[in-house]
Design an enzyme around this catalytic site. Sequence first.
Site, PDB file in Angstrom:
ATOM      1  N   ASP A  71     -14.321 -12.584 -11.429  1.00 34.00           N
ATOM      2  CA  ASP A  71     -12.896 -12.820 -11.616  1.00 34.00           C
ATOM      3  C   ASP A  71     -12.226 -11.545 -12.115  1.00 34.00           C
ATOM      4  O   ASP A  71     -12.530 -11.060 -13.205  1.00 34.00           O
ATOM      5  CB  ASP A  71     -12.713 -13.957 -12.622  1.00 34.00           C
ATOM      6  CG  ASP A  71     -11.263 -14.385 -12.771  1.00 34.00           C
ATOM      7  OD1 ASP A  71     -10.423 -13.521 -13.110  1.00 34.00           O
ATOM      8  OD2 ASP A  71     -10.958 -15.567 -12.556  1.00 34.00           O
ATOM      9  N   GLY A  72     -11.311 -11.013 -11.332  1.00 36.82           N
ATOM     10  CA  GLY A  72     -10.693  -9.748 -11.677  1.00 36.82           C
ATOM     11  C   GLY A  72      -9.750  -9.812 -12.856  1.00 36.82           C
ATOM     12  O   GLY A  72      -9.609  -8.834 -13.595  1.00 36.82           O
ATOM     13  N   HIS A 102      -8.308  -7.768  -7.249  1.00 36.39           N
ATOM     14  CA  HIS A 102      -8.583  -8.631  -6.087  1.00 36.39           C
ATOM     15  C   HIS A 102      -8.780  -7.715  -4.874  1.00 36.39           C
ATOM     16  O   HIS A 102      -7.886  -7.558  -4.048  1.00 36.39           O
ATOM     17  CB  HIS A 102      -7.433  -9.607  -5.844  1.00 36.39           C
ATOM     18  CG  HIS A 102      -7.187 -10.559  -6.981  1.00 36.39           C
ATOM     19  ND1 HIS A 102      -6.536 -10.179  -8.138  1.00 36.39           N
ATOM     20  CD2 HIS A 102      -7.507 -11.865  -7.134  1.00 36.39           C
ATOM     21  CE1 HIS A 102      -6.466 -11.216  -8.952  1.00 36.39           C
ATOM     22  NE2 HIS A 102      -7.040 -12.252  -8.366  1.00 36.39           N
ATOM     23  N   ASP A 158      -3.386  -8.177  -7.233  1.00 41.55           N
ATOM     24  CA  ASP A 158      -2.972  -8.559  -5.884  1.00 41.55           C
ATOM     25  C   ASP A 158      -3.697  -9.834  -5.437  1.00 41.55           C
ATOM     26  O   ASP A 158      -4.506  -9.815  -4.508  1.00 41.55           O
ATOM     27  CB  ASP A 158      -3.290  -7.390  -4.931  1.00 41.55           C
ATOM     28  CG  ASP A 158      -3.049  -7.725  -3.480  1.00 41.55           C
ATOM     29  OD1 ASP A 158      -2.198  -8.580  -3.201  1.00 41.55           O
ATOM     30  OD2 ASP A 158      -3.737  -7.130  -2.622  1.00 41.55           O
ATOM     31  N   SER A 175      -6.855  -2.079  -0.134  1.00 41.17           N
ATOM     32  CA  SER A 175      -6.627  -1.310  -1.360  1.00 41.17           C
ATOM     33  C   SER A 175      -7.858  -0.549  -1.845  1.00 41.17           C
ATOM     34  O   SER A 175      -7.703   0.554  -2.395  1.00 41.17           O
ATOM     35  CB  SER A 175      -6.089  -2.227  -2.463  1.00 41.17           C
ATOM     36  OG  SER A 175      -6.915  -3.360  -2.653  1.00 41.17           O
ATOM     37  N   HIS A 224       0.812  -1.212   0.000  1.00 44.55           N
ATOM     38  CA  HIS A 224       0.000   0.000   0.000  1.00 44.55           C
ATOM     39  C   HIS A 224       0.847   1.264   0.000  1.00 44.55           C
ATOM     40  O   HIS A 224       0.412   2.295  -0.525  1.00 44.55           O
ATOM     41  CB  HIS A 224      -0.962  -0.029   1.189  1.00 44.55           C
ATOM     42  CG  HIS A 224      -1.977  -1.128   1.087  1.00 44.55           C
ATOM     43  ND1 HIS A 224      -2.441  -1.833   2.174  1.00 44.55           N
ATOM     44  CD2 HIS A 224      -2.588  -1.677  -0.004  1.00 44.55           C
ATOM     45  CE1 HIS A 224      -3.312  -2.740   1.770  1.00 44.55           C
ATOM     46  NE2 HIS A 224      -3.405  -2.664   0.454  1.00 44.55           N
ATOM     47  N   GLU A 242     -14.026  -8.455  -6.885  1.00 44.10           N
ATOM     48  CA  GLU A 242     -13.849  -9.404  -5.791  1.00 44.10           C
ATOM     49  C   GLU A 242     -14.709 -10.632  -6.078  1.00 44.10           C
ATOM     50  O   GLU A 242     -15.919 -10.520  -6.267  1.00 44.10           O
ATOM     51  CB  GLU A 242     -14.240  -8.793  -4.445  1.00 44.10           C
ATOM     52  CG  GLU A 242     -14.135  -9.742  -3.269  1.00 44.10           C
ATOM     53  CD  GLU A 242     -12.771 -10.433  -3.174  1.00 44.10           C
ATOM     54  OE1 GLU A 242     -12.745 -11.682  -3.116  1.00 44.10           O
ATOM     55  OE2 GLU A 242     -11.744  -9.721  -3.176  1.00 44.10           O
TER      56      GLU A 242
END
Length: 282
Positions: free
Chosen positions: A146-147, A42, A167, A104, A19, A122
């Site tokens: 699904d990212g 994610h 991530d 995030s 971060h 997510e």
Amino acid sequence: MLSYQHAYHAGNFADVHKHLTLFAVIDHLLRKASPVTYIDTHAGRGLYPLSAEETARLGEYRQGVAPLWKAREALSADPLLCAWLSSLAEVQHRGGELEHYPGSPWWLSHRLRARDRLVLFELHPGEYRHLEGQALADNVRRVQGDGLEGLLRRLPVSTPRLCVLVDPSYERKTEYAEVAGTVLAAMHKARHAVMLVWYPLLLAGRHHALLETLRDGGLRKIWRSELVQRESAEGERGMVGSGMLVVNPPWGLDERLGEAMGRVCPLLGKGSRHTGDWWVEE
């Protein structure tokens, strides 16, 4: 598999590394007026109470963000750390106590301007319910799905600039190859994008294939940042460090983050150290 929940690890040393890097990149992007689309593949929950059962069980934040919070006055001499810790203070209900750690989605939405856009992916149903309950800016879109697939479907974006955070948990071994393939495909569609990829430093060395694929993938410029929290003992298993790759990094990111991590490492333990290096296509 959808067993991973980041709440068990919120605020640990890897979150600090990840971060702080993300914050520094956003800081550079905000220096120009043109709008940015941010995509978080994610996202997780967005905000983690440190007193929650999952987070308190392992208490990894005690060797991560907590020492930085205690030393925040001394760290204020570094501009990047001062700004990051000041933002962190905004989510604490009682200013002097560290009660929450933001994920995030908060770090991204907190600094959105009116013309910027943020898309949060997510997949985990339970984590997505938490994300839905978070108070975020109006120009944030949450997507349960699904990212990695969602990222590629959304390219190219309508804004002049694009910043992507990848991530995953890497709970499946195949995720390393999936991430590498997605990053290369995304950069082919949006060559100007700033792409941040987090990966764990494991004693098993599974991250090496990811790094080799991206290093040999024809990308023009990558900066690699790695934070090793501790030296490994013989026969030990698990994560000993955190890695960040930044594709098309903003100018000066390496120096700013390198200086900040130089102040952070002594607070994370005796064996902590940070290294950074460039991969530049000739």
